[in-house]
Write an enzyme that holds these catalytic residues in place. Sequence first.
Site, PDB file in Angstrom:
ATOM      1  N   GLY A 207      26.809 -16.274 -46.455  1.00 13.72           N
ATOM      2  CA  GLY A 207      27.915 -15.358 -46.151  1.00 13.72           C
ATOM      3  C   GLY A 207      28.142 -15.274 -44.656  1.00 13.72           C
ATOM      4  O   GLY A 207      27.602 -16.084 -43.893  1.00 13.72           O
ATOM      5  N   ASN A 208      28.959 -14.359 -44.235  1.00  9.66           N
ATOM      6  CA  ASN A 208      29.137 -14.131 -42.796  1.00  9.66           C
ATOM      7  C   ASN A 208      29.405 -12.657 -42.538  1.00  9.66           C
ATOM      8  O   ASN A 208      29.516 -11.869 -43.476  1.00  9.66           O
ATOM      9  CB  ASN A 208      30.250 -15.039 -42.241  1.00  9.66           C
ATOM     10  CG  ASN A 208      31.581 -14.756 -42.895  1.00  9.66           C
ATOM     11  OD1 ASN A 208      32.133 -13.677 -42.757  1.00  9.66           O
ATOM     12  ND2 ASN A 208      32.098 -15.733 -43.641  1.00  9.66           N
ATOM     13  N   ARG A 209      29.508 -12.299 -41.269  1.00 12.55           N
ATOM     14  CA  ARG A 209      29.561 -10.879 -40.898  1.00 12.55           C
ATOM     15  C   ARG A 209      30.948 -10.249 -40.951  1.00 12.55           C
ATOM     16  O   ARG A 209      31.135  -9.129 -40.517  1.00 12.55           O
ATOM     17  CB  ARG A 209      29.014 -10.697 -39.481  1.00 12.55           C
ATOM     18  CG  ARG A 209      27.569 -11.059 -39.334  1.00 12.55           C
ATOM     19  CD  ARG A 209      27.131 -10.794 -37.895  1.00 12.55           C
ATOM     20  NE  ARG A 209      25.943 -11.557 -37.561  1.00 12.55           N
ATOM     21  CZ  ARG A 209      24.709 -11.174 -37.869  1.00 12.55           C
ATOM     22  NH1 ARG A 209      24.528 -10.062 -38.529  1.00 12.55           N
ATOM     23  NH2 ARG A 209      23.679 -11.913 -37.519  1.00 12.55           N
TER      24      ARG A 209
END
Length: 402
Positions: A207-209
């Site tokens: 995932g990412n932020r």
Amino acid sequence: MLHNKNILIGITAGIAAYKTPLLIRLLVKEGANVKVVLTKDASQFVTAQTLSVLSKNEVISDFFDSNNNWNNHVKYAQWADLIIVAPLTANTLAKIANGICDNVLLATLLSSTCKIMLAPAMDLEMYQHPVTKQNLTKVESLGNVIIPAENGELASGLTGEGRMAEPETIFKNIVNYFESNLPLSGKKVLVNAGPTYEAIDPVRFIGNRSSGKMGIAIADYFSEMGAEVIVVLGPSSYKPNQKSVKVIHVESAEEMYTNCMTHFKESDITVCSAAVADYKAKEISNRKIKKQDDSMNLELQKTKDILFELGKIKTKKQCLVGFALETENLEEYAKLKLTQKNLDIVIANNARSAYGVVFGSDSNQITIIDKSNKLTKFELLSKVESAKHIVNFIINYLNSKV
Ligand code: CTP
């Protein structure tokens, strides 16, 4: 629809004033900011206390309050996006028609530049009186909107025309006014937002932020400008403020791609703000991967570039906007994305601006670049403010095309 709209309500001395708090409730529930100017005689019919609690604002009745502070009517007038006088008595109607300005409500009306709606409430003969009719015609010809009185039982016991329109009817007039005056009414908008999660096994993902805040703020402001908006939203704990924004929740890049492709065809404007994963696991294990050796290799494969795919099928009538999140060579890379992905506009977003990291935060620093490579730079702004600039830029871009 009424989110953050500043609505000023004038209340004059008619028995129908008891209904105006219901109107205020409807407006506040829809997100409007409401202020009330209550004439002194009207306070015999409804209290300032009730109105203040419902509107969540101080109510004014005079040029000066009890502490001798000046209630600046010009400020009130300038604050309002719309003014409604409900109920409007024959006396106040006659004064408006003749520019008389002997109380704070009339002074506010005379100082205003926004649209004014008037909801008359009078007894049968008064409403039918030729002078009243003349005054109504006159104020209407000056650009005010009359919400006609309705037929029914009147306070005097008579039956006929003169009852103030019901709060729901006045409310509908207000909503219609804002809808029909919006620059994007009739337009369909597609926004994608948030991160994507690419599964590795049943418990893990890549995932990412990204928080989704930027795209959600854009969707909200498009809706405020009258557009019909769909957001394809990756995993995010945020949601749009505008009830009319339709949200399609997705998880992976593939799901986001499928949903964007489905809705892109009918959209006039598409903004891709999502932080789509560029790679996903080549194989998704259907069992939790157990830890074994000291190191482990995970084979990844490219996801579809949604924006690129949309750019390929974009028609001349459609407007496609992308983001470019960079840590270096911001403008150069952003311009490259503009051409490579066949965009109309790209929003260059510095992931490591002088102000800090933008991902997940409430603010960012954007530069908008259009097809002629014109750069419009902004200071560090809240994402809500940035969204307004982006949407307004798109509106101006579309207007300049026709
Ligand atoms: N984008 C997309 N699908 C992807 C990757 C990106 O639709 N698989 C879109 C983003 O929503 C954004 C734009 O492409 O509007 C640019 O995304 P960005 O992450 O800045 O760049 P990439 O195209 O992924 O290229 P790179 O990571 O090499 O900078």
